[in-house]
Design an enzyme around this catalytic site. Structure first.
Site, PDB file in Angstrom:
ATOM      1  N   ASP A   1       0.804  -1.220   0.000  1.00 38.85           N
ATOM      2  CA  ASP A   1       0.000   0.000   0.000  1.00 38.85           C
ATOM      3  C   ASP A   1       0.837   1.270   0.000  1.00 38.85           C
ATOM      4  O   ASP A   1       1.894   1.340   0.626  1.00 38.85           O
ATOM      5  CB  ASP A   1      -0.900  -0.028   1.249  1.00 38.85           C
ATOM      6  CG  ASP A   1      -2.022   0.984   1.194  1.00 38.85           C
ATOM      7  OD1 ASP A   1      -2.544   1.237   0.095  1.00 38.85           O
ATOM      8  OD2 ASP A   1      -2.403   1.503   2.259  1.00 38.85           O
TER       9      ASP A   1
ATOM     10  N   HIS B   1     -10.050   5.357   0.687  1.00 39.71           N
ATOM     11  CA  HIS B   1      -8.983   5.443   1.683  1.00 39.71           C
ATOM     12  C   HIS B   1      -9.465   6.296   2.855  1.00 39.71           C
ATOM     13  O   HIS B   1     -10.432   7.039   2.747  1.00 39.71           O
ATOM     14  CB  HIS B   1      -7.733   6.075   1.071  1.00 39.71           C
ATOM     15  CG  HIS B   1      -6.987   5.179   0.133  1.00 39.71           C
ATOM     16  ND1 HIS B   1      -5.609   5.191   0.041  1.00 39.71           N
ATOM     17  CD2 HIS B   1      -7.404   4.241  -0.744  1.00 39.71           C
ATOM     18  CE1 HIS B   1      -5.224   4.310  -0.862  1.00 39.71           C
ATOM     19  NE2 HIS B   1      -6.302   3.724  -1.359  1.00 39.71           N
TER      20      HIS B   1
ATOM     21  N   THR C   1      -6.114   3.237  10.836  1.00 45.48           N
ATOM     22  CA  THR C   1      -6.114   3.906  12.135  1.00 45.48           C
ATOM     23  C   THR C   1      -7.076   3.254  13.120  1.00 45.48           C
ATOM     24  O   THR C   1      -6.803   3.207  14.330  1.00 45.48           O
ATOM     25  CB  THR C   1      -6.457   5.394  11.947  1.00 45.48           C
ATOM     26  OG1 THR C   1      -5.480   5.993  11.083  1.00 45.48           O
ATOM     27  CG2 THR C   1      -6.464   6.129  13.276  1.00 45.48           C
TER      28      THR C   1
END
Length: 287
Positions: A84, A211, A236
């Protein structure tokens, strides 16, 4: 079961008008938690290793990648491995031998013409190696210590006409679009531009990727999938679950020194987050 490809999982999700969840991993506990959460949800999943995670691991891709491959091969659900936010061509070229079936090549920081040229070269190389490739157009922001992005600022969003030209000229297999989310959000307060997503989905013939999904509320994620998003990236949210569980455990057990005690609860918390998010995306909420 053996590794599957990211392209295969995204294609299946598109056909089912659903989305595959892709979780960024940093430690072995992340890997184990993502697979455990996916198994709990009885759903396929993508393990993602970002360039930032490789930098954290002293610039070495193989240790984390080998662990991910080994865990995936023992999973009870299909698992794919994705590299990524790659900006380094050297790292890009390590992907095939490390077990990755796909890469997200990130030249979005560059002016349009330079982004296109760099992405075209990356796509040509990736396809020659049998890799599925994703790129980004627009400004999702929030990576690499960038200041918080105003995702609603003029010019930040992905333009449908420009996106169509970019996809055609670059040859990428999927496109990450900027529709209001931001990387590294610790609150779930993002508001997506669903009208723009509708236009992008009608204009483009490649899968669309979201994203910065950790900052997107459940109802917004559900609407995004209904609007055409077929791959949802999450990072996150796992780190929030991990850190919160560790803080709570150490506050309750100040005498603890064995890292296995607090890493166990952290892994369990991350697995729960994975199962919950997959449930939102698939319409099968976890218990």
């Amino acid at each position: 079961m053996p590794l599957v490809t990211t392209g295969e999982l995204v294609t299946r999700a598109a056909e089912a008008r659903s989305a595959v969840a892709a979780f960024n991993i940093i430690t072995l506990e992340h890997i184990e938690a993502v697979i455990a959460g996916a198994e709990s949800a009885a759903a396929p999943v993508v393990l993602q290793v970002s360039e930032n995670a490789v930098k954290f691991r002293h610039g070495r891709l193989l240790p984390l990648a080998r662990a991910a491959v080994a865990a995936a091969e023992r999973a009870a659900v299909p698992v794919a491995l994705h590299l990524d936010h790659v900006q380094s061509d050297d790292l890009l070229r390590q992907a095939p031998d490390a077990g990755f079936s796909s890469v997200m090549y990130d030249a979005a920081r560059l002016p349009y013409a330079e982004n296109l040229a760099a992405t075209r070269a990356a796509a040509d190389w990736a396809h020659a190696q049998g890799l599925w490739i994703e790129a980004e157009l627009g400004e999702v922001g929030g990576k690499n210590g960038e200041p918080p992005l105003d995702a609603h600022a003029p010019g930040a969003r992905t333009d449908p006409a420009q996106a169509r030209a970019f996809v055609t000229d670059s040859g990428v297999d999927a496109l990450a679009v900027a529709i209001g989310s931001t990387h590294a959000m610790t609150t779930r307060t993002a508001t997506l531009d669903h009208e723009l997503l509708k236009r992008l989905a009608a204009t483009l013939d490649v899968p669309l990727v979201l994203h910065g999904s950790s900052g997107v509320p459940d109802d917004e994620l559900i609407a995004a999938v209904a609007g055409g998003i077929t791959k949802v990236n999450v990072g996150t949210a796992l780190n929030l679950a991990m850190t919160g569980a560790i803080r709570a455990y150490l506050a309750a057990h100040p005498e603890a020194v064995d890292s296995r005690t607090y890493l166990s609860v952290a892994r369990e918390a991350m697995a729960g987050t994975v199962a919950r998010i997959i449930g939102v995306l698939t319409g099968r909420p976890s218990a």
